[in-house]
Design a protein around this motif. Structure first.
Motif, PDB file in Angstrom:
ATOM      1  N   GLN A  12     -23.491   3.278  -9.427  1.00  0.00           N
ATOM      2  CA  GLN A  12     -22.301   2.786  -8.858  1.00  0.00           C
ATOM      3  C   GLN A  12     -21.100   2.752  -9.765  1.00  0.00           C
ATOM      4  O   GLN A  12     -20.134   3.311  -9.422  1.00  0.00           O
ATOM      5  N   GLU A  13     -21.612   2.655 -11.051  1.00  0.00           N
ATOM      6  CA  GLU A  13     -20.197   2.927 -12.089  1.00  0.00           C
ATOM      7  C   GLU A  13     -19.775   4.375 -11.798  1.00  0.00           C
ATOM      8  O   GLU A  13     -18.569   4.849 -11.862  1.00  0.00           O
ATOM      9  N   TYR A  14     -20.492   5.204 -11.828  1.00  0.00           N
ATOM     10  CA  TYR A  14     -20.355   6.629 -11.868  1.00  0.00           C
ATOM     11  C   TYR A  14     -19.459   6.949 -10.641  1.00  0.00           C
ATOM     12  O   TYR A  14     -18.349   7.539 -10.845  1.00  0.00           O
TER      13      TYR A  14
ATOM     14  N   ARG B  13     -18.101   4.878  -8.513  1.00  0.00           N
ATOM     15  CA  ARG B  13     -17.127   3.695  -7.915  1.00  0.00           C
ATOM     16  C   ARG B  13     -16.094   3.634  -9.425  1.00  0.00           C
ATOM     17  O   ARG B  13     -15.242   2.773  -8.968  1.00  0.00           O
ATOM     18  N   GLY B  14     -16.407   4.462 -10.191  1.00  0.00           N
ATOM     19  CA  GLY B  14     -15.301   4.165 -11.455  1.00  0.00           C
ATOM     20  C   GLY B  14     -13.981   4.603 -11.089  1.00  0.00           C
ATOM     21  O   GLY B  14     -13.901   5.440 -10.052  1.00  0.00           O
ATOM     22  N   PRO B  15     -13.003   4.497 -11.815  1.00  0.00           N
ATOM     23  CA  PRO B  15     -11.454   4.800 -11.567  1.00  0.00           C
ATOM     24  C   PRO B  15     -11.633   6.347 -11.322  1.00  0.00           C
ATOM     25  O   PRO B  15     -10.685   6.763 -10.524  1.00  0.00           O
ATOM     26  N   ARG B  16     -12.166   7.123 -12.133  1.00  0.00           N
ATOM     27  CA  ARG B  16     -12.074   8.548 -12.123  1.00  0.00           C
ATOM     28  C   ARG B  16     -12.820   8.901 -10.611  1.00  0.00           C
ATOM     29  O   ARG B  16     -12.075   9.864 -10.003  1.00  0.00           O
ATOM     30  N   ALA B  17     -14.156   8.387 -10.347  1.00  0.00           N
ATOM     31  CA  ALA B  17     -14.461   8.881  -8.935  1.00  0.00           C
ATOM     32  C   ALA B  17     -13.273   8.540  -8.044  1.00  0.00           C
ATOM     33  O   ALA B  17     -13.409   9.145  -6.822  1.00  0.00           O
ATOM     34  N   ARG B  18     -12.984   7.206  -8.060  1.00  0.00           N
ATOM     35  CA  ARG B  18     -12.007   6.840  -6.880  1.00  0.00           C
ATOM     36  C   ARG B  18     -10.942   7.826  -6.677  1.00  0.00           C
ATOM     37  O   ARG B  18     -10.487   8.245  -5.627  1.00  0.00           O
TER      38      ARG B  18
ATOM     39  N   TRP C  15     -25.647   2.291 -13.020  1.00  0.00           N
ATOM     40  CA  TRP C  15     -25.223   3.677 -13.430  1.00  0.00           C
ATOM     41  C   TRP C  15     -24.677   4.476 -12.413  1.00  0.00           C
ATOM     42  O   TRP C  15     -23.523   4.974 -12.519  1.00  0.00           O
TER      43      TRP C  15
END
Lengths: 267, 378
Positions: A253-255, A257-262, A251
């Motif tokens: 990592q996804e949070y 590392r997700g596109p929005r986070a990037r 979770w």
């Protein structure tokens, strides 16, 4: 690896004397559904802590438990060294004067004007003269960036962003030590949200506030939070963004590392 | 915190110098005692003034404001008023509040009773006029909606109507029945008391029968229903308005009048005559029981006397009024619900208004019917 990062966080914690908020072994459940189980959390003096987690992970429940709107099933919540479940009515009231809460949509009293809303805590907790109280109200209105004519308006006449600012002005009325924010930037446009972040940042620095902020806004997490608390699996993991990125929980990592986070990190 | 929770203000004078020394805690808890002293500071003309803040242990935004205001005032009066010993962590506070001086005083309009009253009367007059116009236009909208539904019968949704009938009719049976029964008891008792003086006790039955069937039964029912269901209509629709559900409906191309107003209207029009009839019966039962105990009139005798006193029209005059009353109650309830704006407070205000207006209009309408019937000699 996860364990390791937690240990470093613990070590850092020991260097800091007394946390402002200390939660130990917290358990919250609704019927058979357990939201928090054996949850520990320390909030240090003067930091901005962002609390994140998936929908239904109990972010708001945690906030409500800490400020005493909800009684936990087990565990303790200590605020400035005092166990909130063992306070007399009077001590609890004194403690409440030490914090300000901004609810999600401002939660302004709809029958009172903005100025009167700000004066509710002032009238309850202080002995200021009429004149000084009006002046202090004006100071709060200016501090939170509300336009001057907002003072006499009623909540239903304000935009969403202005309602939040007015809610913040009320939360800051007593110059609290701790500020609780429930999704302060939700529903604001990006410019308004950025301004609000900046506002909280400046206020936090000049007033020396400790801020407990439930948020989903990655930009504000990066912009103003010193540490981030992630609610996963009924517990909490705290760390700076860098520390959290080292954990390999899916979770997290996804949070982060997700596109929005990037996009938020500017990668 | 070794220092006592106290703020101190000290003024040191000498050799053409004024030093205002602030020490200790300057926050919202200590300010009430400090503020007056700060306001009274008035240095001699031509002296140099300094504000020394190096001894301040704790400063909050209110404390910063009081000192900032002092400096501002002294500067406006032509002194230098330099600030000394401002701690770096407090500097941000001053930066934050410096524009507070530009905010105008929180306006408190001077209270002028006569003008206020005149303004109030004028405003209310205009309000009433515009409300009457709105109500008329709402009546028009309902008529159009009814016409539309009649020409498109498939648009009629029966389930909401039945649901409303249960809520406003079936669920109201206990309270309507109980009150009608009690009023029957009271009426019989009072009537018997008066009529016994000239030996006409038996006419208690006539009094009871005529007054209940023509007026009291339906009036009591309407007033209860206005309080019970008219208010519920306003609160339900008003809350939906606050939640923007009404807007959502309109945006989806659904008509709030058709979906919300018509079912309530139709349900109440169908149900109120039935409730009125039920109230009539309950009132007569109350009266019969009372007559049995107080006047020794047996049930059989009561019915026989009643039979002679009443015509079919006595009954119909009461029941004919019911659909009209129902229409007024439902229309006023829905109208006020749709007029809710913005806040929870508004829902409460409109609900009160709906009940008062509905009861008022029901009684006015009843008076109009009385006049009409007396012309028709019924």
């Amino acid at each position: 690896m996860a364990q390791q990062a937690l240990v470093t966080a613990d070590q850092q914690r020991e260097a800091v004397p007394e946390p402002v908020i200390r939660v130990r072994g917290l358990r919250n459940q609704f019927g058979t559904q357990v939201v928090h189980d054996n949850l520990d959390l320390d909030v240090r003096k003067g930091e901005v802590l962002g609390v994140v987690g998936g929908s239904g992970s109990g972010k708001s429940v945690l906030l409500r438990t800490i400020i005493g709107l909800r009684r936990q099933q087990a565990g303790t919540v200590e605020i400035m060294g005092r166990d909130t479940s063992k306070l007399t009515e009077r001590d609890a009231k004194d403690l409440r004067a030490q914090w300000g809460v901004l609810f999600q949509d401002g939660a302004l009293f709809s029958s009172l004007s903005v100025a009167e809303n700000i004066q509710v805590p002032l009238k309850e907790y202080t002995k200021l003269s009429r004149r000084l109280m009006d002046e202090v109200t004006r100071v709060k209105i200016v501090m939170t960036g509300l336009p001057a004519d907002a003072a006499v308006k009623f909540p239903s006449e304000l935009s969403g962003g202005m309602r939040k600012r007015a809610g913040l002005a009320r939360a800051l009325a007593l110059d609290p030590n701790i500020l609780f924010l429930d999704e302060p930037t939700a529903g604001l446009d990006p410019i308004g949200a950025a301004n609000f972040d900046q506002l909280i940042g400046t206020l936090q620095q000049s007033l020396g506030l400790t801020v407990f902020m439930v948020t989903h806004d990655l930009d504000s997490l990066i912009a103003i939070c010193d540490r981030i608390a992630v609610l996963i699996d009924k517990k909490i993991v705290v760390g700076t963004i860098k520390e959290l990125l080292k954990l390999d929980h899916p979770w997290i990592q996804e949070y982060f590392r997700g596109p929005r986070a990037r996009a938020a990190f500017g990668e | 915190m070794a220092v006592a929770e106290q703020g101190l203000l000290d003024i040191r004078r000498g050799e053409g110098q004024w030093v205002v020394v602030a020490t200790g805690v300057w926050d919202i808890s200590t300010l009430p005692s400090l503020d007056d002293a700060v306001r009274k500071i008035a240095p001699d003309r031509g002296d140099k003034v300094r504000i020394d803040m190096s001894g301040i242990d704790k400063l909050d935004s209110a404390g910063a404001w009081v000192l900032f205001r002092l400096r501002q005032r002294l500067q406006d009066e032509g002194y230098d008023a330099d600030v000394e010993g401002l701690r770096p962590e407090h500097a941000g506070l001053f930066a934050n509040i410096s524009s507070a001086k530009d905010v105008p005083e929180l306006q408190k309009a001077k209270f002028r009773p006569v003008l206020h009253m005149l303004e109030h009367v004028g405003r209310r007059t205009f309000q009433m006029a515009s409300e009457a116009r709105d109500l008329l236009s709402f009546f028009g909208e309902i008529c159009f909606a009814v016409a539309y539904v009649l020409t498109h019968p498939r648009r009629i949704k029966l389930v909401p109507v039945i649901n409303q009938m249960e809520q406003v009719g079936l669920n109201a049976l206990p309270i309507v029945g109980l009150l009608a029964f009690l009023i029957g008891v009271v009426l019989a008792f009072q009537g018997a008391d008066q009529l016994a003086r000239f030996g006409a006790e038996i006419y208690t039955v006539n009094l009871l029968g005529v007054s209940f069937l023509r007026e009291i039964g339906i009036l009591i029912t309407s007033i209860i229903i206005a309080g019970r269901s008219g208010s519920a209509f306003t609160a339900q629709i008003g809350t939906m308005k606050v939640n923007e559900e009404i807007d959502a409906m309109s945006a989806l191309g659904l008509s709030p009048i058709q979906l919300l107003v018509l079912p309530r209207l139709l349900a109440l029009i169908l149900v109120l005559p039935l409730l009125g009839f039920y109230a009539d019966i309950m009132g007569l039962i109350g009266g019969a029981i009372m007559s049995m105990f107080v006047l020794d009139i047996s049930v059989a005798r009561f019915i026989e006397q009643l039979n002679g006193a009443l015509s079919m029209w006595t009954f119909w005059i009461g029941i004919i009024k019911a659909p009209f009353f129902a229409f007024v109650i439902a229309m006023i309830g829905c109208f006020n619900g749709l007029k809710v704006a913005g806040s929870a407070e508004s829902v409460g205000m409109m609900t009160t208004k709906a009940v008062v207006q509905a009861i008022f209009l029901v009684i006015v309408l009843d008076a109009v019917f009385s006049i009409l019937f007396s012309y028709l000699k019924i």
